[in-house]
Design a protein around this motif. Structure first.
Motif, PDB file in Angstrom:
ATOM      1  N   ASP A  87      36.937  32.845  43.433  1.00 24.83           N
ATOM      2  CA  ASP A  87      37.110  31.399  43.301  1.00 24.83           C
ATOM      3  C   ASP A  87      35.767  30.780  42.921  1.00 24.83           C
ATOM      4  O   ASP A  87      34.981  30.385  43.770  1.00 24.83           O
ATOM      5  CB  ASP A  87      37.634  30.809  44.608  1.00 24.83           C
ATOM      6  N   LEU A  94      42.775  30.366  43.192  1.00 24.95           N
ATOM      7  CA  LEU A  94      42.405  31.094  41.987  1.00 24.95           C
ATOM      8  C   LEU A  94      43.353  30.667  40.875  1.00 24.95           C
ATOM      9  O   LEU A  94      44.546  30.952  40.924  1.00 24.95           O
ATOM     10  CB  LEU A  94      42.497  32.603  42.239  1.00 24.95           C
ATOM     11  N   ASP A  98      39.192  28.126  37.345  1.00 23.16           N
ATOM     12  CA  ASP A  98      38.102  29.082  37.577  1.00 23.16           C
ATOM     13  C   ASP A  98      37.693  29.761  36.276  1.00 23.16           C
ATOM     14  O   ASP A  98      36.512  29.962  36.012  1.00 23.16           O
ATOM     15  CB  ASP A  98      38.526  30.139  38.604  1.00 23.16           C
TER      16      ASP A  98
END
Length: 130
Positions: A87, A94, A98
């Motif tokens: 992350d 996630l 990201d």
């Protein structure tokens, strides 16, 4: 100096390098960064293949040991630790943000070296990693 007509109706003054046709510095930088990009891409490919084999082998060994009862895996903790590691923007999930965060950091790193260096390096890296 001459002004170039743009499609939208505006005018643009060409840069001195473009107007004089002096591209020698740009070509040299693109060539050097292309070679460095190719070498970096090839090294990244070898490293990535080694990591994949190592992680796969470790997973198989740990799974067999778990199946035989020699160890117990706390999958909740594994998931939490992997999420913390991957992350990148630290928002607790996630997702594509990201990836965008990592991409922006990578592009920013490359653009600090100039446009011809970025294009040469990226092309060389792709050719080396392919």
């Amino acid at each position: 100096s001459k002004l170039l007509d743009l499609r939208g109706g505006g005018l643009l003054s060409p840069s001195l390098a473009f107007a004089s046709g002096n591209f020698s510095n740009m070509g040299g930088a693109a060539t050097v960064s292309g070679v460095l990009g190719f070498c970096s891409g090839r090294a990244a490919k070898v490293a990535a293949n080694s990591v994949v084999v190592g992680v796969g082998a470790a997973f198989v060994v740990v799974s067999v040991l778990s199946k035989l009862g020699y160890l117990t895996i706390n999958y909740t903790k594994v998931e939490h630790d992997l999420l913390c590691l991957l992350d990148l923007n630290k928002d607790g999930k996630l997702d594509s943000a990201d990836y965008q965060f990592a991409s922006k950091r990578f592009v920013h790193l490359l653009t600090d070296n100039g446009l011809s260096s970025v294009s040469g390096f990226a092309t060389g890296f792709y050719a080396g990693f392919k």
